[in-house]
Write an enzyme that holds these catalytic residues in place. Structure first.
Site, mmCIF file in Angstrom:
data_model
loop_
_atom_site.group_PDB
_atom_site.id
_atom_site.type_symbol
_atom_site.label_atom_id
_atom_site.label_comp_id
_atom_site.label_asym_id
_atom_site.label_seq_id
_atom_site.Cartn_x
_atom_site.Cartn_y
_atom_site.Cartn_z
ATOM 1 N N ASN A 50 60.121 -21.240 54.048
ATOM 2 C CA ASN A 50 58.739 -20.681 52.689
ATOM 3 C C ASN A 50 59.092 -18.917 52.946
ATOM 4 O O ASN A 50 59.432 -18.182 52.055
ATOM 5 C CB ASN A 50 57.308 -20.973 52.867
ATOM 6 N N CYS B 189 50.851 -20.529 48.600
ATOM 7 C CA CYS B 189 51.147 -20.771 49.673
ATOM 8 C C CYS B 189 52.440 -19.651 50.943
ATOM 9 O O CYS B 189 52.020 -18.862 51.599
ATOM 10 C CB CYS B 189 52.864 -21.524 49.443
#
Ligand code: NAD
Length: 435
Positions: free
Chosen positions: A211, A263
């Protein structure tokens, strides 16, 4: 396999429905009674294309159940997935693990026979050890293994991502746990999805590193876009030019208003925090976080500059509230910060989003929510595109222009071209591209 999923949100619901579709017997558990009642009636609490038929078919065929009774679901499960939220802890950016630890305690109390407890939530390195210690403290005699299995699905494409993943990462050193996870994912393995077995800590870190890398890619092209505006280059062509290099790749190189969502913002913060605590600061990630944060306000400034700083009393029609298309998720969506900053400058906001208005209305109640893009544009001084929903890609620009009071079109997703906007009578502004 009998599977229990603790936490029936975006990840828990999609995972549970897909596991049931593979042929496993799944119970999705949540504390939210209203959510469970709705799901039992095949009403999907989130907007996720393709999810409803999978839920209703598997529920009808008896492979998928929804319940608030965690002990009953865990008792009969061979594998229990933890898919609860791990939001940012207020103040320090660390992941708040209270939901995970509470789930572990409840699971410990109910476990029966050999049970594999799998953390699917995104959790900092070492959380598997915490979960294991929590369960061991409650049930010293229990026969269990704790495994890390981070989830990489994207909202809006979740079913496809779950069923056709680039990889499945499984963190465990236990042969018994490995056998259970291999069985659970066997249908995907037969489809040639790579199963990557690592240590638990490595698996936990892979999720955050992935991420953070993607957030860095987005932030990099956003800064290049700013430079393009200054030097008269075109960021889309730069992105295309570098993306053709296989070492770089074309994805995640779309300049825009900055990343958001449930996220990237919290995961980059949590990773930076973990790294600081480990005495190995991630300066690139720290910079990405601050550049991205500043970008949302810079987008509001961009709008303001078009009006020479005089936004007071101007009406801005905002198209797109969700952090990306094909979801109803507005968590950390750039539109929220941009709207708040525009309102601070005295602008009047009208807004339209195909799926995000219900959630947005809970946070932004001083916005006029509209029927469709044309209703939104009515009487506006400027039209501002923030999210690139498919239905915004082929708007009738001349019609929009006629409905508006002003002629400003600010396209933060670069979905139109200068010439077509100008042809419709707009003064067009985009990101990283000059006329
Ligand atoms: N949303 C995504 O796209 C995505 C993708 C990959 C990974 N993740 C990670 O997956 C995790 C879950 O994210 P989400 O977006 O699905 O969260 P969410 O907030 O949509 O859902 C979490 C659910 O857990 C329930 N819950 C909390 N504690 C519980 C308990 N003890 N027992 C039963 N239910 C409980 C809540 O009521 C809620 O419905 C997070 O760690 C997130 O970072 C999310």
């Amino acid at each position: 396999m009998h599977i229990a999923i603790v936490g029936t949100g975006y990840v828990g619901l999609v995972s549970g429905a897909c596991f049931a579709d593979f042929g496993h017997v799944v119970t999705c558990v949540d504390k939210d009674q209203a959510k469970i009642d709705a799901l039992r009636a095949n009403q999907i609490p989130i907007y996720e294309p393709g999810l409803e038929p999978i839920v209703s078919t598997n529920q009808r065929q008896g492979r998928l159940r929804f319940s608030t009774d965690l002990p009953a679901a865990v008792k009969e499960a061979d594998a229990v997935f933890i898919a609860v939220g791990t939001p940012s802890r207020r103040g320090d950016g660390h992941a708040d693990l209270s939901y995970v630890v509470n789930a572990a305690k409840e699971i410990a109390a109910a476990m029966n026979g050999f049970t594999v407890v799998i953390t699917k939530s995104t959790v900092p390195v070492g959380t598997g050890d915490t979960v294991e210690a929590t369960i061991r403290a409650a049930r010293p005699d229990a026969d269990f293994e704790v495994v890390s299995n981070p989830e990489f699905l994207r909202e809006g494409a979740a079913i496809d991502d779950f069923k056709r993943p680039d990889r499945i990462v499984i963190g465990t050193d236990s042969a018994r746990a490995r056998a259970v996870l291999s069985e659970i994912y066997r249908p995907l393995y037969l489809n040639q999805a790579p199963l990557l077995f690592t240590s638990r800590r490595t698996s936990e870190l892979i999720k955050y590193a992935a991420n953070a890398f993607l957030a860095t890619k987005i932030t990099f092209i956003n800064e290049i876009a700013d430079l393009c505006e200054k030097v008269g280059a075109n960021v889309q062509e730069v992105a295309h030019g570098i993306g053709l290099d296989k070492r770089i790749g074309a994805k995640f190189l779309h300049a825009g208003p900055g990343y958001g969502g449930s996220c990237f913002p919290k995961d980059t913060l949590a990773l930076a925090r973990t790294a600081q605590e480990a005495g190995s600061a991630l300066r690139i990630v720290e910079t990405v976080i601050s550049v991205n944060e500043a970008r949302k306000l810079a987008m509001a400034r961009k709008v303001s500059q078009v009006f020479d700083g005089k936004l007071h009393g101007r009406t801005v029609a905002v198209l797109g509230l969700t952090f990306k298309p094909n979801t109803d998720d507005i968590r950390e969506a750039p539109a929220l910060s941009i709207i708040a900053a525009l309102q601070d400058r005295g602008a009047i906001i009208r807004a339209y989003d195909p799926q995000g208005m219900h959630e947005s209305a809970k946070i932004l109640d001083t916005v006029t929510y509209c029927e469709d893009p044309y209703d939104c544009a009515a009487g506006a001084d400027a039209l501002l595109i923030v999210t690139e929903w498919e239905q915004f890609r082929a708007l009738d620009l001349p019609r929009l222009k006629t409905l508006m009071k002003g002629q400003i079109l600010i396209d933060l997703r670069n979905i139109y071209r200068h010439d077509e906007a100008a042809h419709a009578g707009f003064e067009y502004h985009s990101v990283g591209r000059r006329p």
